[in-house]
Design a protein around this motif. Structure first.
Motif, PDB file in Angstrom:
ATOM      1  N   UNK A  95       0.840  -1.207   0.000  1.00 19.34           N
ATOM      2  CA  UNK A  95       0.000   0.000   0.000  1.00 19.34           C
ATOM      3  C   UNK A  95       0.871   1.252   0.000  1.00 19.34           C
ATOM      4  N   UNK A  96       1.854   1.272   0.896  1.00 15.08           N
ATOM      5  CA  UNK A  96       2.694   2.454   1.044  1.00 15.08           C
ATOM      6  C   UNK A  96       3.556   2.711  -0.191  1.00 15.08           C
ATOM      7  N   UNK A  97       4.216   1.669  -0.701  1.00 12.77           N
ATOM      8  CA  UNK A  97       5.120   1.855  -1.842  1.00 12.77           C
ATOM      9  C   UNK A  97       4.338   2.285  -3.086  1.00 12.77           C
ATOM     10  N   UNK A  98       3.196   1.639  -3.333  1.00  7.45           N
ATOM     11  CA  UNK A  98       2.420   2.001  -4.523  1.00  7.45           C
ATOM     12  C   UNK A  98       1.859   3.416  -4.376  1.00  7.45           C
ATOM     13  N   UNK A  99       1.529   3.789  -3.144  1.00 13.10           N
ATOM     14  CA  UNK A  99       1.052   5.163  -2.918  1.00 13.10           C
ATOM     15  C   UNK A  99       2.164   6.178  -3.189  1.00 13.10           C
ATOM     16  N   UNK A 100       3.384   5.884  -2.739  1.00 14.28           N
ATOM     17  CA  UNK A 100       4.485   6.825  -2.979  1.00 14.28           C
ATOM     18  C   UNK A 100       4.696   7.039  -4.483  1.00 14.28           C
ATOM     19  N   UNK A 101       4.633   5.931  -5.247  1.00 12.66           N
ATOM     20  CA  UNK A 101       4.807   6.040  -6.701  1.00 12.66           C
ATOM     21  C   UNK A 101       3.627   6.780  -7.335  1.00 12.66           C
ATOM     22  N   UNK A 102       2.420   6.451  -6.899  1.00 11.43           N
ATOM     23  CA  UNK A 102       1.224   7.075  -7.483  1.00 11.43           C
ATOM     24  C   UNK A 102       1.176   8.578  -7.185  1.00 11.43           C
TER      25      UNK A 102
ATOM     26  N   UNK B   3      -4.507  -1.958  -7.816  1.00 14.04           N
ATOM     27  CA  UNK B   3      -3.931  -2.957  -8.735  1.00 14.04           C
ATOM     28  C   UNK B   3      -2.612  -3.499  -8.184  1.00 14.04           C
ATOM     29  N   UNK B   4      -1.818  -2.644  -7.569  1.00 15.88           N
ATOM     30  CA  UNK B   4      -0.552  -3.109  -6.980  1.00 15.88           C
ATOM     31  C   UNK B   4      -0.832  -4.103  -5.859  1.00 15.88           C
ATOM     32  N   UNK B   5      -1.837  -3.798  -5.045  1.00 19.15           N
ATOM     33  CA  UNK B   5      -2.173  -4.695  -3.932  1.00 19.15           C
ATOM     34  C   UNK B   5      -2.642  -6.056  -4.444  1.00 19.15           C
ATOM     35  N   UNK B   6      -3.243  -6.053  -5.631  1.00 24.18           N
ATOM     36  CA  UNK B   6      -3.712  -7.322  -6.210  1.00 24.18           C
ATOM     37  C   UNK B   6      -2.580  -8.116  -6.840  1.00 24.18           C
TER      38      UNK B   6
ATOM     39  N   UNK C  38       9.055  -3.649  -1.199  1.00 22.56           N
ATOM     40  CA  UNK C  38       9.089  -2.229  -1.560  1.00 22.56           C
ATOM     41  C   UNK C  38       9.607  -2.064  -2.990  1.00 22.56           C
ATOM     42  N   UNK C  39      10.697  -2.756  -3.310  1.00 23.03           N
ATOM     43  CA  UNK C  39      11.285  -2.653  -4.656  1.00 23.03           C
ATOM     44  C   UNK C  39      10.309  -3.190  -5.708  1.00 23.03           C
ATOM     45  N   UNK C  40       9.789  -4.393  -5.444  1.00 22.98           N
ATOM     46  CA  UNK C  40       8.885  -5.035  -6.399  1.00 22.98           C
ATOM     47  C   UNK C  40       7.639  -4.173  -6.650  1.00 22.98           C
ATOM     48  N   UNK C  41       7.098  -3.597  -5.573  1.00 24.47           N
ATOM     49  CA  UNK C  41       5.877  -2.798  -5.706  1.00 24.47           C
ATOM     50  C   UNK C  41       6.128  -1.542  -6.535  1.00 24.47           C
ATOM     51  N   UNK C  42       7.279  -0.904  -6.299  1.00 24.45           N
ATOM     52  CA  UNK C  42       7.578   0.312  -7.053  1.00 24.45           C
ATOM     53  C   UNK C  42       7.653   0.009  -8.559  1.00 24.45           C
TER      54      UNK C  42
END
Ligand code: MN3
Length: 365
Positions: free
Chosen positions: A304-311, A331-334, A351-355
């Motif tokens: 949630x946090x990593x995808x939010x930082x990127x978004x 979508x990242x969470x899925x 964190x890396x994978x999510x970004x």
């Protein structure tokens, strides 16, 4: 604040990400033993300014992780933004330093690991986030009593009351106007999307050892009540005052004492009505996503946090729309691999994978 209370506090180390001018200015004023400038390219400028004053200068993110080991430090104020706060904060805890925590992402990403390590090392984590400081202040004198639930208050941000269709074409500049608090860009966008409150729900879970069902969010546009605790007898304690970040920062450093200040005082006659609303989870989906992440547990809050930082970064650069921030996170969470019982390395990998995943989602529209 430290400037007014030099008899209570001595500054050992000051750090900055990019703002070398302010770092130099503060170092001249507070005469720390050392400073860290995270951006390596600014090292020479800071070194030239501070070397004559016998202040050690370090550069780079890794220095941030090693300075917190210094023996002369009792307490670390962790105020790095986002994921970067995790490793220095964890290292400081491992070295037994008391923590004043402003970096909520640290607890969001790895709350179990952080709180477990803190317990093992006998480290207290004092909240700097205003809502959590409020909860903490309400708990003083009541630590032995069971908390029934807490109410985190939310201003609702600049788009409170808006419908989804009204937010379709919102631009970064509009989202950067926060009604009550003056903050950095990342947290201001998080306030506009209500992700900030979602992160704070997760932060509260770990700070105060609560279940999801015990954490309620109440929209309170005036931001006068900073949060509330309800005890088992039904009594509710609230902490209130004008919104001013200096107070929670000071309390985290001075607890259990309160230090006299000349901050502006609250006047009831200026606020004849304090109002409360239910958060709109349909428009502000990020808050719902944060509750989902907390419920799922494991590395999901980290995703949630990593995808939010990127978004948020993509939104600030006008690459995606305001409402798409939630789509990218969902979508990242899925799609990022779920890990039920992560260790530190899993958080780093997640964190890396999510970004990477979130950037793919953004680029593929
Ligand atoms: Mn807050």
């Amino acid at each position: 604040m430290i400037a007014q209370n030099s008899e209570f506090f001595e500054t050992e180390v000051l750090t900055a990400q990019y703002n070398s001018d302010l770092l130099i200015q503060q170092a001249i004023k507070f005469k720390p033993n050392a400073v860290v400038i995270c951006d390596d390219s600014l090292y020479q400028q800071v070194f030239d300014a501070l070397d004559p004053l016998d202040i050690k200068v370090y550069a780079g993110e890794n220095s941030l992780i090693s300075v917190v080991e210094m023996e002369s430090i009792d307490m670390v104020l962790s105020a790095v933004v986002g994921y970067s706060g995790l490793r220095p904060t964890l290292r400081a805890i491992e070295y037994g330093k008391q923590i004043a925590l402003a970096n909520k992402e640290t607890l969001v990403i790895a709350g179990d690991l952080i709180t477990k390590t803190a317990r093992e090392k006998g480290v207290n984590i004092y909240p700097v986030d205003s809502e959590h400081s409020a909860i903490f202040q309400c708990l003083v004198g009541d630590f032995h009593n069971k908390v029934e639930k807490i109410f985190l208050t939310a201003s609702g941000g600049p788009f409170r009351g808006k419908l989804r269709e009204e937010l379709l074409n919102v631009k970064a500049a509009q989202a950067l106007k926060h009604p009550n608090w003056d903050m950095g860009a990342k947290i201001t966008i998080d306030s506009a999307t209500m992700m900030n409150k979602g992160l704070e729900v997760i932060e509260a879970k770990w700070l105060f050892n609560l279940n999801l069902e015990q954490i309620d969010v109440v929209v309170h546009p005036q931001s006068i009540i900073h949060s509330m605790v309800q005890f088992e007898d039904g009594s509710i304690k609230a902490q209130m005052g004008l919104p001013d970040m200096r107070l929670p920062i000071q309390y985290a450093l001075s607890y259990p004492d309160r230090i006299k200040t000349d901050f502006p005082r609250f006047n009831f006659m200026d606020y004849p009505s304090l109002t409360f609303e239910k958060p709109d989870l349909k428009t502000f989906r990020n808050l719902a996503l944060a509750y989902n992440a907390l419920e799922k547990g494991g590395n999901m809050p980290c995703i949630l946090n990593a995808s939010n930082e990127i978004a948020v970064d993509a939104f600030l650069k006008d690459k995606i729309g305001f409402l798409e921030i939630s789509d990218v996170i969902e979508k990242s969470m899925e799609s990022v691999k779920f890990i039920k019982n992560p260790i530190l390395g899993d958080y780093v990998d997640t964190d890396i994978e999510t970004r990477i995943k979130a950037k793919e989602i953004i680029n593929n529209g």
